[in-house]
Design an enzyme around this catalytic site. Structure first.
Site, PDB file in Angstrom:
ATOM      1  N   ASP A  16     -17.223  -1.624  -0.616  1.00 18.11           N
ATOM      2  CA  ASP A  16     -16.469  -1.440   0.597  1.00 18.11           C
ATOM      3  C   ASP A  16     -15.904  -2.900   1.089  1.00 18.11           C
ATOM      4  O   ASP A  16     -16.955  -3.762   0.906  1.00 18.11           O
ATOM      5  CB  ASP A  16     -17.350  -0.962   1.493  1.00 18.11           C
ATOM      6  CG  ASP A  16     -16.836  -0.609   2.887  1.00 18.11           C
ATOM      7  OD1 ASP A  16     -15.892  -1.405   3.276  1.00 18.11           O
ATOM      8  OD2 ASP A  16     -17.192   0.347   3.601  1.00 18.11           O
ATOM      9  N   ILE A  17     -15.003  -3.193   1.029  1.00 14.81           N
ATOM     10  CA  ILE A  17     -14.446  -4.421   1.459  1.00 14.81           C
ATOM     11  C   ILE A  17     -14.996  -5.110   2.757  1.00 14.81           C
ATOM     12  O   ILE A  17     -15.243  -6.297   2.657  1.00 14.81           O
ATOM     13  CB  ILE A  17     -12.881  -4.373   1.619  1.00 14.81           C
ATOM     14  CG1 ILE A  17     -12.097  -5.870   1.677  1.00 14.81           C
ATOM     15  CG2 ILE A  17     -12.251  -3.866   3.075  1.00 14.81           C
ATOM     16  CD1 ILE A  17     -11.675  -6.298   0.127  1.00 14.81           C
ATOM     17  N   ASN A  30      -0.466  -2.787   8.037  1.00 14.46           N
ATOM     18  CA  ASN A  30       0.991  -2.239   8.169  1.00 14.46           C
ATOM     19  C   ASN A  30       1.729  -3.196   9.289  1.00 14.46           C
ATOM     20  O   ASN A  30       0.925  -4.222   9.764  1.00 14.46           O
ATOM     21  CB  ASN A  30       1.054  -1.028   8.781  1.00 14.46           C
ATOM     22  CG  ASN A  30       0.518  -0.973  10.248  1.00 14.46           C
ATOM     23  OD1 ASN A  30       1.001  -1.583  11.153  1.00 14.46           O
ATOM     24  ND2 ASN A  30      -0.425   0.163  10.442  1.00 14.46           N
ATOM     25  N   VAL A  39      -8.338   0.920   4.340  1.00 18.79           N
ATOM     26  CA  VAL A  39      -9.099  -0.399   4.703  1.00 18.79           C
ATOM     27  C   VAL A  39      -8.800  -0.776   6.105  1.00 18.79           C
ATOM     28  O   VAL A  39      -9.782  -1.653   6.754  1.00 18.79           O
ATOM     29  CB  VAL A  39      -8.256  -1.424   3.582  1.00 18.79           C
ATOM     30  CG1 VAL A  39      -8.776  -2.899   3.805  1.00 18.79           C
ATOM     31  CG2 VAL A  39      -8.693  -1.001   2.331  1.00 18.79           C
ATOM     32  N   ASP A  40      -7.614  -1.058   6.802  1.00 16.79           N
ATOM     33  CA  ASP A  40      -7.282  -1.576   7.994  1.00 16.79           C
ATOM     34  C   ASP A  40      -8.344  -1.021   9.135  1.00 16.79           C
ATOM     35  O   ASP A  40      -8.736  -1.656   9.869  1.00 16.79           O
ATOM     36  CB  ASP A  40      -5.907  -0.963   8.332  1.00 16.79           C
ATOM     37  CG  ASP A  40      -5.206  -2.013   9.267  1.00 16.79           C
ATOM     38  OD1 ASP A  40      -5.728  -2.841   9.601  1.00 16.79           O
ATOM     39  OD2 ASP A  40      -3.947  -1.649   9.670  1.00 16.79           O
ATOM     40  N   SER A 129      -1.705  -1.167  -1.147  1.00 13.56           N
ATOM     41  CA  SER A 129      -0.725  -0.220  -1.228  1.00 13.56           C
ATOM     42  C   SER A 129      -0.843   1.118  -2.026  1.00 13.56           C
ATOM     43  O   SER A 129       0.032   2.049  -1.973  1.00 13.56           O
ATOM     44  CB  SER A 129       0.578  -0.807  -1.878  1.00 13.56           C
ATOM     45  OG  SER A 129       1.325  -1.349  -1.087  1.00 13.56           O
ATOM     46  N   GLY A 131      -3.305   3.462  -1.261  1.00 15.99           N
ATOM     47  CA  GLY A 131      -3.826   4.649  -0.491  1.00 15.99           C
ATOM     48  C   GLY A 131      -2.393   5.277   0.028  1.00 15.99           C
ATOM     49  O   GLY A 131      -1.801   5.734  -0.487  1.00 15.99           O
TER      50      GLY A 131
HETATM   51  N1  AR6 Z   1     -12.963  -0.822   1.114  1.00 15.66           N
HETATM   52  C1  AR6 Z   1     -12.301  -1.020   0.027  1.00 15.66           C
HETATM   53  N2  AR6 Z   1     -11.270  -0.013  -0.230  1.00 15.66           N
HETATM   54  C2  AR6 Z   1     -10.862   0.644   0.540  1.00 15.66           C
HETATM   55  C3  AR6 Z   1     -11.854   0.974   1.913  1.00 15.66           C
HETATM   56  C4  AR6 Z   1     -12.448   0.118   2.180  1.00 15.66           C
HETATM   57  N3  AR6 Z   1     -13.174   0.240   3.162  1.00 15.66           N
HETATM   58  N4  AR6 Z   1     -10.989   2.069   2.551  1.00 15.66           N
HETATM   59  C5  AR6 Z   1     -10.044   2.582   1.620  1.00 15.66           C
HETATM   60  N5  AR6 Z   1     -10.090   1.619   0.483  1.00 15.66           N
HETATM   61  P1  AR6 Z   1      -5.127   1.873   2.292  1.00 15.66           P
HETATM   62  P2  AR6 Z   1      -2.227   1.163   1.878  1.00 15.66           P
HETATM   63  C6  AR6 Z   1      -9.094   1.847  -0.710  1.00 15.66           C
HETATM   64  O1  AR6 Z   1      -4.518   3.163   2.679  1.00 15.66           O
HETATM   65  O2  AR6 Z   1      -2.014   2.064   0.747  1.00 15.66           O
HETATM   66  C7  AR6 Z   1      -3.288   1.947   6.883  1.00 15.66           C
HETATM   67  O3  AR6 Z   1      -3.092   2.841   7.845  1.00 15.66           O
HETATM   68  C8  AR6 Z   1      -8.219   3.106  -0.637  1.00 15.66           C
HETATM   69  O4  AR6 Z   1      -8.819   4.127  -1.325  1.00 15.66           O
HETATM   70  O5  AR6 Z   1      -6.031   1.408   3.169  1.00 15.66           O
HETATM   71  O6  AR6 Z   1      -1.875  -0.569   1.754  1.00 15.66           O
HETATM   72  C9  AR6 Z   1      -2.744   0.730   7.362  1.00 15.66           C
HETATM   73  O7  AR6 Z   1      -2.700   0.625   8.766  1.00 15.66           O
HETATM   74  C10 AR6 Z   1      -7.034   2.591  -1.651  1.00 15.66           C
HETATM   75  O8  AR6 Z   1      -7.363   2.613  -3.097  1.00 15.66           O
HETATM   76  O9  AR6 Z   1      -3.826   0.899   2.341  1.00 15.66           O
HETATM   77  C11 AR6 Z   1      -1.196   0.981   6.811  1.00 15.66           C
HETATM   78  O10 AR6 Z   1      -0.262   1.832   7.645  1.00 15.66           O
HETATM   79  C12 AR6 Z   1      -6.837   1.391  -1.149  1.00 15.66           C
HETATM   80  O11 AR6 Z   1      -8.131   0.847  -0.306  1.00 15.66           O
HETATM   81  C13 AR6 Z   1      -1.359   1.841   5.685  1.00 15.66           C
HETATM   82  O12 AR6 Z   1      -2.604   2.376   5.518  1.00 15.66           O
HETATM   83  C14 AR6 Z   1      -5.809   1.149  -0.116  1.00 15.66           C
HETATM   84  O13 AR6 Z   1      -5.507   2.173   0.688  1.00 15.66           O
HETATM   85  C15 AR6 Z   1      -1.494   0.901   4.181  1.00 15.66           C
HETATM   86  O14 AR6 Z   1      -1.631   1.546   3.162  1.00 15.66           O
END
Ligand code: AR6
Length: 182
Positions: A16-17, A30, A39-40, A129, A131
């Site tokens: 987990d980051i 975003n 992640v955000d 990107s 997710g």
């Molecule tokens: N630690 C590490 N990786 C994670 C965690 C965590 N806690 N949570 C999810 N991931 P995403 P994006 C993975 O959707 O595609 C947000 O709503 C997840 O499984 O977080 O860049 C923002 O506000 C995936 O492999 O980011 C933006 O609107 C990766 O992190 C949008 O999502 C990225 O998933 C950005 O989308």
């Protein structure tokens, strides 16, 4: 899995980051910088309100219309173990012919440059990107590793770069990409 590149260790781990203890962790934000899911959401939840306050200030003073895709900004890490959060906006996947690879590379490059400009020694990246933004992870992992490797060919303060993958599947893809790239 680990690789040494010059003076820098690259680690590929599952985790987990928000648990990472590197000087900075990167947020897949975003352009609003006001939080979201994935992640955000996790970073803002665990890091607390200080991160949001600094993001609001950055929006007001530097990026009133939002942070453009590929750019990066830095805030406190708030209550996280990491002292800083670097927020970057990945591209939304639109089939691959809309500049997505270059924009994704910009995210990694600009985050690393920002970290180096603050003399940071270590940084953790999530898989930007791949997710909510739908970038196929097989492709994104290769862009990520290639860009980081290229950056580390230059001298910088960075001694450790960690890719923190959330799922075993994502870890496997990044490990395969590492075997291929490094
Ligand atoms: N630690 C590490 N990786 C994670 C965690 C965590 N806690 N949570 C999810 N991931 P995403 P994006 C993975 O959707 O595609 C947000 O709503 C997840 O499984 O977080 O860049 C923002 O506000 C995936 O492999 O980011 C933006 O609107 C990766 O992190 C949008 O999502 C990225 O998933 C950005 O989308």
């Amino acid at each position: 899995m680990e690789r040494i590149l010059g003076q820098t260790k690259i680690s590929i781990i599952q985790g987990d980051i928000t648990d990472q203890e590197t000087d900075a962790v990167v947020n897949a934000a975003n352009s609003s910088l006001m939080g979201g899911g994935g992640v955000d959401g996790a970073i803002h939840r665990r890091g607390g309100p200080k991160i949001h306050e600094e993001c609001k200030k950055i929006r007001k003073t530097e990026w009133p219309s939002g942070l453009p895709t590929g750019k990066a900004v830095i805030t406190t890490g708030g209550k996280l173990k990491a002292r800083h959060v670097i927020h970057t906006v990945g591209p939304v996947w639109r089939g691959g012919n809309h500049g997505e690879p270059n924009l994704l590379a910009d995210c990694y490059r600009n985050s690393l440059s920002l970290a180096a400009s603050k003399d940071l020694k270590s940084i953790s990246f999530p898989s930007i990107s791949t997710g909510a933004y739908g970038y196929p992870i097989e492709k994104a992992s290769r862009v990520a590793l290639k860009t980081v490797t290229e950056f580390l060919h230059k001298e910088s303060s960075l001694r450790e770069v960690v890719f923190t993958l959330f799922s075993p599947y994502d870890l496997k893809i990044y490990e395969e990409a590492t075997e291929e790239t490094l």
